[in-house]
Design a protein around this motif. Structure first.
Motif, PDB file in Angstrom:
ATOM      1  N   HIS A  35       0.828  -1.203   0.000  1.00 56.04           N
ATOM      2  CA  HIS A  35       0.000   0.000   0.000  1.00 56.04           C
ATOM      3  C   HIS A  35       0.865   1.257   0.000  1.00 56.04           C
ATOM      4  N   HIS A  36       0.453   2.244  -0.772  1.00 58.34           N
ATOM      5  CA  HIS A  36       1.063   3.566  -0.783  1.00 58.34           C
ATOM      6  C   HIS A  36       0.047   4.536  -1.371  1.00 58.34           C
ATOM      7  N   PHE A  37       0.256   5.819  -1.148  1.00 59.91           N
ATOM      8  CA  PHE A  37      -0.761   6.797  -1.502  1.00 59.91           C
ATOM      9  C   PHE A  37      -0.197   7.910  -2.379  1.00 59.91           C
ATOM     10  N   PHE A  38      -0.962   8.291  -3.387  1.00 56.47           N
ATOM     11  CA  PHE A  38      -0.770   9.529  -4.134  1.00 56.47           C
ATOM     12  C   PHE A  38      -1.853  10.463  -3.631  1.00 56.47           C
ATOM     13  N   ILE A  39      -1.466  11.592  -3.075  1.00 58.81           N
ATOM     14  CA  ILE A  39      -2.430  12.547  -2.528  1.00 58.81           C
ATOM     15  C   ILE A  39      -2.216  13.890  -3.222  1.00 58.81           C
ATOM     16  N   THR A  40      -3.222  14.316  -3.975  1.00 58.51           N
ATOM     17  CA  THR A  40      -3.172  15.626  -4.621  1.00 58.51           C
ATOM     18  C   THR A  40      -3.994  16.582  -3.779  1.00 58.51           C
ATOM     19  N   PHE A  41      -3.425  17.768  -3.520  1.00 57.29           N
ATOM     20  CA  PHE A  41      -4.151  18.737  -2.711  1.00 57.29           C
ATOM     21  C   PHE A  41      -3.947  20.138  -3.254  1.00 57.29           C
ATOM     22  N   ASP A  42      -4.855  21.008  -2.858  1.00 59.13           N
ATOM     23  CA  ASP A  42      -4.850  22.419  -3.248  1.00 59.13           C
ATOM     24  C   ASP A  42      -3.832  23.150  -2.387  1.00 59.13           C
ATOM     25  N   THR A  43      -2.719  23.558  -3.007  1.00 61.24           N
ATOM     26  CA  THR A  43      -1.663  24.242  -2.259  1.00 61.24           C
ATOM     27  C   THR A  43      -2.055  25.659  -1.855  1.00 61.24           C
ATOM     28  N   SER A  44      -3.111  26.200  -2.467  1.00 68.24           N
ATOM     29  CA  SER A  44      -3.549  27.552  -2.119  1.00 68.24           C
ATOM     30  C   SER A  44      -4.644  27.553  -1.053  1.00 68.24           C
ATOM     31  N   HIS A  45      -5.028  26.378  -0.570  1.00 72.77           N
ATOM     32  CA  HIS A  45      -6.029  26.298   0.496  1.00 72.77           C
ATOM     33  C   HIS A  45      -5.527  27.106   1.695  1.00 72.77           C
ATOM     34  N   PRO A  46      -6.380  27.934   2.299  1.00 72.69           N
ATOM     35  CA  PRO A  46      -5.918  28.822   3.375  1.00 72.69           C
ATOM     36  C   PRO A  46      -5.332  28.092   4.587  1.00 72.69           C
ATOM     37  N   ASP A  47      -5.702  26.836   4.817  1.00 69.66           N
ATOM     38  CA  ASP A  47      -5.186  26.111   5.977  1.00 69.66           C
ATOM     39  C   ASP A  47      -4.052  25.151   5.639  1.00 69.66           C
ATOM     40  N   ALA A  48      -3.715  25.012   4.351  1.00 63.42           N
ATOM     41  CA  ALA A  48      -2.598  24.148   3.964  1.00 63.42           C
ATOM     42  C   ALA A  48      -1.287  24.811   4.384  1.00 63.42           C
ATOM     43  N   GLU A  49      -0.374  24.013   4.882  1.00 59.90           N
ATOM     44  CA  GLU A  49       0.931  24.529   5.295  1.00 59.90           C
ATOM     45  C   GLU A  49       2.018  23.747   4.577  1.00 59.90           C
ATOM     46  N   LEU A  50       2.867  24.479   3.829  1.00 61.79           N
ATOM     47  CA  LEU A  50       3.989  23.880   3.127  1.00 61.79           C
ATOM     48  C   LEU A  50       5.059  24.934   2.926  1.00 61.79           C
ATOM     49  N   ALA A  51       6.271  24.484   2.658  1.00 64.73           N
ATOM     50  CA  ALA A  51       7.390  25.405   2.479  1.00 64.73           C
ATOM     51  C   ALA A  51       7.097  26.367   1.333  1.00 64.73           C
ATOM     52  N   ASP A  52       7.595  27.599   1.465  1.00 63.22           N
ATOM     53  CA  ASP A  52       7.391  28.616   0.425  1.00 63.22           C
ATOM     54  C   ASP A  52       7.861  28.133  -0.939  1.00 63.22           C
ATOM     55  N   TRP A  53       9.003  27.445  -0.992  1.00 63.35           N
ATOM     56  CA  TRP A  53       9.514  27.013  -2.288  1.00 63.35           C
ATOM     57  C   TRP A  53       8.595  25.989  -2.938  1.00 63.35           C
ATOM     58  N   LEU A  54       7.895  25.185  -2.131  1.00 60.17           N
ATOM     59  CA  LEU A  54       6.937  24.234  -2.694  1.00 60.17           C
ATOM     60  C   LEU A  54       5.684  24.939  -3.192  1.00 60.17           C
ATOM     61  N   GLY A  60      -1.015  25.887  -7.590  1.00 60.63           N
ATOM     62  CA  GLY A  60      -2.412  25.472  -7.615  1.00 60.63           C
ATOM     63  C   GLY A  60      -2.655  24.153  -6.912  1.00 60.63           C
ATOM     64  N   GLU A  61      -1.886  23.152  -7.293  1.00 57.47           N
ATOM     65  CA  GLU A  61      -2.028  21.848  -6.657  1.00 57.47           C
ATOM     66  C   GLU A  61      -0.709  21.099  -6.729  1.00 57.47           C
ATOM     67  N   MET A  62      -0.575  20.141  -5.831  1.00 59.17           N
ATOM     68  CA  MET A  62       0.616  19.320  -5.784  1.00 59.17           C
ATOM     69  C   MET A  62       0.198  17.910  -5.403  1.00 59.17           C
ATOM     70  N   THR A  63       0.898  16.932  -5.956  1.00 58.66           N
ATOM     71  CA  THR A  63       0.672  15.541  -5.591  1.00 58.66           C
ATOM     72  C   THR A  63       1.896  15.037  -4.846  1.00 58.66           C
ATOM     73  N   VAL A  64       1.653  14.465  -3.684  1.00 57.89           N
ATOM     74  CA  VAL A  64       2.723  13.876  -2.895  1.00 57.89           C
ATOM     75  C   VAL A  64       2.492  12.372  -2.814  1.00 57.89           C
ATOM     76  N   VAL A  65       3.584  11.661  -2.570  1.00 59.88           N
ATOM     77  CA  VAL A  65       3.523  10.204  -2.470  1.00 59.88           C
ATOM     78  C   VAL A  65       3.976   9.792  -1.081  1.00 59.88           C
ATOM     79  N   MET A  66       3.141   9.013  -0.411  1.00 52.90           N
ATOM     80  CA  MET A  66       3.536   8.400   0.858  1.00 52.90           C
ATOM     81  C   MET A  66       3.797   6.936   0.565  1.00 52.90           C
ATOM     82  N   GLN A  67       5.091   6.575   0.592  1.00 48.11           N
ATOM     83  CA  GLN A  67       5.421   5.194   0.271  1.00 48.11           C
ATOM     84  C   GLN A  67       6.611   4.699   1.084  1.00 48.11           C
TER      85      GLN A  67
END
Length: 157
Positions: A35-54, A60-67
């Motif tokens: 099992h592993h996950f591809f998670i796409t999310f809205d990077t501009s969502h007001p409650d999303a927290e990520l590094a400025d460079w990301l 607009g959106e980013m997909t991350v992989v948890m594996q």
């Protein structure tokens, strides 16, 4: 005034609850099997927290992989936080559940897509839920061996 049952939002709440439950299990016991996950999310969502460079690179959106490598997975009522590796640079993220656009586990060909659509009757956004499958994913960039950015253009309308 007529009233109706809002099945769309009820379904979305249930599916976000499913994601929360799956992530809770992973936080407690780790990822089982393949099992592993591809998670796409809205990077501009007001409650999303990520590094400025990301957020600059993916405005607009980013997909991350948890594996293979992830750390500090903490699951809350409104979202989850996790540290992922981007080109040998660990970065903490906070992803609200309502910022998630897709959640895919390719190992079992399971996926959910939350799609924002403009309503013709009014200006409010409506969200449509559809199921996606592993073969619809296209890996477009790799950032180190542990995190990947995935293009989901193959199932855009």
């Amino acid at each position: 005034m007529s009233r109706s049952i809002d099945y769309g939002n009820l379904m979305h709440d249930a599916m976000r609850g499913l994601i929360r439950q799956v992530l809770n299990d992973v936080a407690e016991r780790g990822l089982p099997g393949n099992h592993h996950f591809f998670i796409t999310f809205d990077t501009s969502h007001p409650d999303a927290e990520l590094a400025d460079w990301l957020s600059d690179r993916y405005p607009g959106e980013m997909t991350v992989v948890m594996q293979h490598w992830y750390d500090n997975l903490e699951v809350g009522e409104e979202g989850f936080s996790v540290t992922l590796n981007f080109g040998d640079a660990p970065e903490p993220l906070y992803i609200p559940y309502d910022a998630i656009r897709t959640f895919v586990d390719p190992s079992v060909e399971f996926g959910l897509r939350f799609e924002q659509q403009e309503s013709e009757e009014d200006d409010e956004d409506e969200t449509e839920l559809t199921q996606v499958h592993e073969h619809e994913l296209e890996v477009s960039e790799t950032h180190g061996k542990d995190a990947e950015i995935v293009s989901l253009d193959s199932f855009r309308k």
